[in-house]
Structures are given as structure tokens and as C-alpha cells.
Design a protein around this motif. Structure first.
Motif, PDB file in Angstrom:
ATOM      1  N   ASP A 190       0.807  -1.217   0.000  1.00 54.78           N
ATOM      2  CA  ASP A 190       0.000   0.000   0.000  1.00 54.78           C
ATOM      3  C   ASP A 190       0.838   1.264   0.000  1.00 54.78           C
ATOM      4  N   LYS A 191       2.123   1.146   0.371  1.00 54.21           N
ATOM      5  CA  LYS A 191       3.018   2.310   0.399  1.00 54.21           C
ATOM      6  C   LYS A 191       3.802   2.481  -0.899  1.00 54.21           C
ATOM      7  N   LYS A 251       3.823   3.235  -4.674  1.00 56.27           N
ATOM      8  CA  LYS A 251       2.917   3.874  -5.629  1.00 56.27           C
ATOM      9  C   LYS A 251       3.466   3.938  -7.053  1.00 56.27           C
ATOM     10  N   VAL A 286       6.764  12.081  -9.831  1.00 60.42           N
ATOM     11  CA  VAL A 286       6.543  11.701  -8.433  1.00 60.42           C
ATOM     12  C   VAL A 286       7.105  12.781  -7.507  1.00 60.42           C
ATOM     13  N   GLY A 288       7.966  13.501  -3.045  1.00 61.85           N
ATOM     14  CA  GLY A 288       8.285  12.786  -1.815  1.00 61.85           C
ATOM     15  C   GLY A 288       9.740  12.410  -1.677  1.00 61.85           C
ATOM     16  N   THR A 306       9.017   3.856  -0.644  1.00 57.99           N
ATOM     17  CA  THR A 306       7.779   3.748   0.135  1.00 57.99           C
ATOM     18  C   THR A 306       7.232   5.114   0.526  1.00 57.99           C
ATOM     19  N   ARG A 307       7.878   6.194   0.071  1.00 57.12           N
ATOM     20  CA  ARG A 307       7.378   7.545   0.352  1.00 57.12           C
ATOM     21  C   ARG A 307       7.026   8.325  -0.901  1.00 57.12           C
ATOM     22  N   ARG A 310       5.077   9.560  -4.132  1.00 55.82           N
ATOM     23  CA  ARG A 310       3.649   9.677  -4.424  1.00 55.82           C
ATOM     24  C   ARG A 310       3.447  10.417  -5.744  1.00 55.82           C
ATOM     25  N   SER A 327      -0.863  14.286  -4.669  1.00 60.13           N
ATOM     26  CA  SER A 327      -1.593  13.315  -3.852  1.00 60.13           C
ATOM     27  C   SER A 327      -1.206  13.459  -2.387  1.00 60.13           C
TER      28      SER A 327
END
Length: 539
Positions: free
Chosen positions: A210-211, A213, A511, A513, A532-533, A535, A539
Motif C-alpha cells: 500500500d506504500k 505507488k 513523483v 516525496g 515507500t514515500r 507519491r 496526492s
């Protein structure tokens, strides 16, 4: 460093239509993450302990992540740890993690991995083996016992990449194993690989999917530094880690909204001398050289003013100022003084002949080769400055620029005269000194060293490192570190020149983050923290 294998450069390989939108499940279709393997023709090698490996940081994971900027600890394959005294460490493992082939991740995998690196020093990239006495698993816990206090070594212990026992126990020689299937626990699996490009595909079954993206990570091999810089200027990279002259003009100005960079403090860049060869085996010769190099000239000309000059004490200052021995004059910063260096060489018996050539004690003119990987343009420029400084002393130095794989192979077995070495900037003061100085990190000429490539072997140094590792109070730790600084100042096992920046360029068009000066949660090599950070924009 001039390049960091795995986080270098890549050409865009998809049309703009795909890049502008998201997939049906809301993922960024792809990002370009850089080069993926050393050498002119990369081979399929996913052994995370091999010097010739392709990128494996997105495939194999560690018990904890310890970031390269704040040294903050993040639970990963383990959820917690506890010390019992200073020699016994127990990890609690995460439930529900699976290998890419669907088999469960267990304590047996962790035990197998640590026992394997202990039995095969060539695989022990973190230097854990010499202090690891035993490792056992019980259900969801793994307990490690050490031969000496190991609390200071936590970052090294926790950052060993874990491999699956059910595959590796059948691999034969693990040092030669190329791990073709690349079965790990990480967020990405190998989709395609050839000598020009590698593509990693997101694993939907990843334990924290879920982390993640971004659907695909694309890498393109390009050993030419000038080609990499051109692609960076065009905005073809989403991320890169390379030296770029005049970064504001050649990169940021091309797209100020999206083109960003952050050069966080890095390690100590030192002149490594092959200490098994004359005259580098003579401490008087080494001491004479400490004032021979124009460190500020290197910082200004070869590094475009991005960096600071280094202390001979082996510390990164002012970051590690709390460890500095106050009795060391000027914090160990040695001024450029050619006259002083010449006199010291004369006094040590290295005199000039009638042709202004510096002679060795065998009466022959001193001539050395300085080796730098091809394409590492800032290091090549720095080597040229060092070459000129040697010329001022009457010593001829030629600069050689082999391919990176050949350079690393020769460096490992001690087949060189001079080169630049990197150490320090770690989250462990013991590792900062042990990597370049510990006998256990070295090897005989012809055999690969782990990190002590200059072949420094000294009982006093090893004793101080052992004392530092076993010290359980701050005062004892500082006394040991002060002793190691005296070794650096008096015995000159290497000559620090400048503090390397951690080169990092990134784009925010596809992206956001990325780590930055405003959000310094890690550095470019902390790839699992980064991926994992990331996005989609907005978003």
C-alpha cells in the motif's frame, strides 16, 4: 562519490502519454532510476553480496533501515530489538512476510544468512562476521551473541540483506552464486534484464504494498559520464546520483519547477597509498605528503565549491566535532605547504637528482600510477590536481582511467599504487574507523579485501578498535576515538583530502516525496525508504 552504482542515470524509454497519467489502480506507470550494474557489459547477477551485482536494494531487505542522514532506525523485516547486556541482541521478526515465490519468511532465513556471511568473509560486506559468535532462531525471534560488546555495531548488524534459505542452501559456493531468479522479500521483482536495460516490476503481494505507488522502475546502463549528464540536463532522469559541474545552470535552470538537487554531507575522500609497496610503507614518506596537496584547490576546482576540505584526524568536521581530540591542532586540518613537504622528503632520505627528480631509497626516480574509474569526472580532475602536486615534489604520477569493474577488482586485491578511498559518514563511529583501518577488513595482496584496501595492519589500531567496540560508556569511547585520531595524525595510513558530497538530483514531475534539505529523511542510497514515500504529484 562520483557515481553510486544502482542510483546513477537512465534514459526515458516510454512515450510522454504513459508518463503523464496513472494506471487504472492509481499507480505512477514508471520512473527512471539510473544505472544498475558495473562494467561495460552488465551480467545477470543478483547476489546482494557480490561486487559485480546489479541493483538489488529494491529486491532484498534488512531487519532494520538506518538512514544515511539522521541515522534514524526504522523497523523493517524486524519489528523490534532488545539488547541483553552488550553482547546479546534479540530481534522480533515481522509476521506475514513472504518471499517472491510465495514461501514464508522465517527466522531460519535470518539465521542462515548470518551464518553464511560468517562462514564466507567475502560476503560479509558489513564486517559482522568477526564479532558474531552465534545466531539462533526461536519462533518469531532471532538471537545473536557476540564475542565482544557490539552495541556500537547495531547499524552494521541490522543492515545485512536477508536471503532465502530454501534457495541459497542449494546454491553451491555462495561467493560465486549469481542468484539468477532474484527471489527476495522486497517491493520489486526483476521483470527484464539485458546488457542495456533492467526493469523491475512492483510486487502486489509485498508486505507493505500500500506504500508503493510506482509500478515499474526502469534502469538503463550507460557507463559514459558525459552521456549521463546530457540526459540529466534533458530531464530524462527522475533520479540520479552523480557529480555535475555548475548544477544550477546546467540542470536546475532547465526546469526550475521540477529539477531539484540536494548534496548532503558524505564521507571522507582520502588518498589511499598501497602500503605494501615502497615508499608508501615508510611512515616518514607518508608524513611528508600530508602538507603536499592543495586540498582547497581540489574543493574549488574539481568539486566546484560543493565540498569542504578534510581533517587528517579522520573525522567529518564539524559533524563529528564532539569526538575530536582537543589536543590536535587546528582540528587536524593541514595547510598546503610545498616547501615543508620537500624538506620533509629530503630529511627522510628522498632527495632530488640533477634533473629535479625525486629518488627512492634504491636510487631510482619515483614514479606512480593513480587509478580512477572512467567517467568519474570530478575524481579525475582531482587526480590531475594531485598529479600536479606530486610533480612539484619531483615525483612523476600518471593517471589511469579503467572501467569501474576493473578498477574495483584491482582495488580489492591490492593491484594499484594510488587511488581515492572513501570512508566515514556512517552512523557508527566504530565503522568509520574500522572500514579503512581494521586488519580484519584487509587481506593479503592478491586476495580481496573488504574495505581496508590500503592494507593497513597495526596492533595498536586493532586494539583501539576493539576497545571502542567494547566500551560501554561515553568517556571510554571517546578515549579510544582520540587514540585512533593519533594513529591517523602520526602514522598516516591514508591522507584525507575533502569531504565528499552525497550527490543527488531528482525530478518532481512524475513523483514527489524525495528526500531533501527540507525533508531529510534519508539519502539517495536509502532506496527502500524512498520508494515507500514517493507519491503522484498532488496526492
Amino acid at each position: 562519490m562520483a557515481a553510486a552504482v544502482g542510483m546513477g542515470s537512465v534514459a526515458c524509454s516510454a512515450g510522454s502519454t504513459e508518463a503523464e497519467g496513472l494506471t487504472a489502480d492509481g499507480l505512477v506507470p514508471f520512473i527512471n532510476m539510473g544505472d544498475y550494474a558495473p562494467g561495460a557489459s552488465p551480467q545477470r547477477n543478483f547476489n546482494p553480496f557480490s561486487p559485480n551485482k546489479a541493483v538489488v536494494g529494491f529486491t532484498f531487505e534488512t531487519l532494520y533501515q538506518v538512514d544515511g542522514f539522521n541515522c534514524a532506525e526504522t523497523p523493517w523485516l524486524a519489528t523490534a530489538y532488545q539488547w541483553e547486556g552488550t553482547r546479546k541482541l534479540t530481534f522480533t521478526l515481522r509476521d506475514g512476510v513472504k518471499w517472491h515465490d510465495g514461501k514464508p519468511f522465517t527466522a531460519d532465513d535470518v539465521v542462515f544468512t548470518y551464518e553464511m556471511i560468517k562462514a564466507n568473509p567475502a560476503l560479509d560486506l558489513m564486517g559482522v562476521g568477526p564479532v558474531l559468535e552465534s545466531v539462533t532462531g526461536h519462533g518469531s525471534t532471532v538471537t545473536m551473541e557476540f564475542t565482544s560488546p557490539a552495541v556500537l555495531l547495531f547499524a552494521k548488524i541490522a543492515k545485512v540483506e536477508i536471503v532465502p534459505k530454501h534457495i541459497w542452501e542449494k546454491a553451491g559456493d555462495p561467493v560465486r552464486f549469481t542468484n539468477d531468479d532474484a527471489i527476495g522479500t522486497g517491493p520489486y521483482r526483476v521483470k527484464t534484464f539485458n546488457a542495456r536495460q533492467m526493469v523491475l516490476d512492483r510486487d502486489p503481494g509485498y508486505w507493505q504494498a500500500d506504500k508503493v505507488k510506482v509500478k515499474e522502475l526502469r534502469f538503463t546502463h550507460s557507463p559514459e559520464g558525459q552521456v549521463d549528464q546530457l540526459r540529466l540536463e534533458r530531464g530524462e532522469y527522475d533520479m540520479n546520483s552523480m557529480f555535475v559541474p555548475d548544477i544550477e545552470k546546467v540542470y536546475v535552470a532547465k526546469d526550475p519547477e521540477h529539477n531539484k538537487y540536494w548534496f548532503s554531507p558524505g564521507g571522507v575522500i582520502s588518498l589511499y597509498m598501497n602500503l605494501t609497496k615502497a615508499p608508501f610503507d615508510d611512515v616518514a614518506f607518508r608524513r611528508a605528503l600530508t602538507s603536499a596537496f592543495d586540498r582547497q584547490g581540489i574543493a574549488d576546482k574539481a568539486q566546484f565549491g560543493y565540498v569542504e576540505t578534510a581533517s587528517q584526524a579522520g573525522l567529518i568536521l564539524p559533524n563529528q566535532e564532539e569526538w575530536l581530540d582537543g589536543d590536535i591542532q587546528d582540528g587536524g586540518k593541514i595547510a598546503y605547504d610545498v616547501g615543508k613537504a620537500k624538506k620533509a622528503l629530503d630529511d627522510a632520505g628522498y632527495e632530488l637528482d640533477g634533473d629535479n627528480r625525486r629518488l627512492g631509497r634504491d636510487g631510482k626516480p619515483l614514479e606512480f600510477e593513480f587509478t580512477v574509474p572512467t567517467g568519474w569526472n570530478d575524481w579525475i580532475q582531482a587526480a590531475q590536481i594531485v598529479k600536479g602536486d606530486f610533480r612539484e615534489l619531483g615525483i612523476q604520477v600518471d593517471v589511469a582511467t579503467p572501467q569501474q569493474a576493473a578498477y574495483e577488482a584491482d582495488r580489492a586485491v591490492g593491484n594499484y599504487d594510488l587511488l581515492f578511498g572513501v570512508y566515514g559518514g556512517d552512523c557508527n563511529i566504530h565503522k568509520d574507523f574500522a572500514d579503512p583501518l581494521a586488519s580484519a577488513q584487509s587481506a593479503e595482496i592478491g586476495k580481496p579485501a573488504v574495505s581496508n584496501f590500503s592494507r593497513w595492519r597495526d596492533d595498536t589500531t586493532d586494539g583501539l578498535l576493539n576497545t571502542l567496540a567494547s566500551a560501554d560508556d561515553e568517556q571510554s569511547q571517546k578515549e579510544a576515538v582520540h587514540g585512533l585520531q593519533r594513529v591517523m595524525m602520526d602514522e598516516v595510513p591514508n591522507i584525507p583530502l575533502w569531504y565528499g558530497a552525497k550527490w543527488f538530483q531528482y525530478r518532481t514531475k512524475r513523483v514527489t516525496g524525495w528526500p531533501s534539505a527540507e525533508d531529510p529523511y534519508g539519502v539517495s542510497t536509502d532506496v527502500l525508504l524512498i520508494i515507500t514515500r514517493l507519491r503522484p504529484p498532488g496526492s
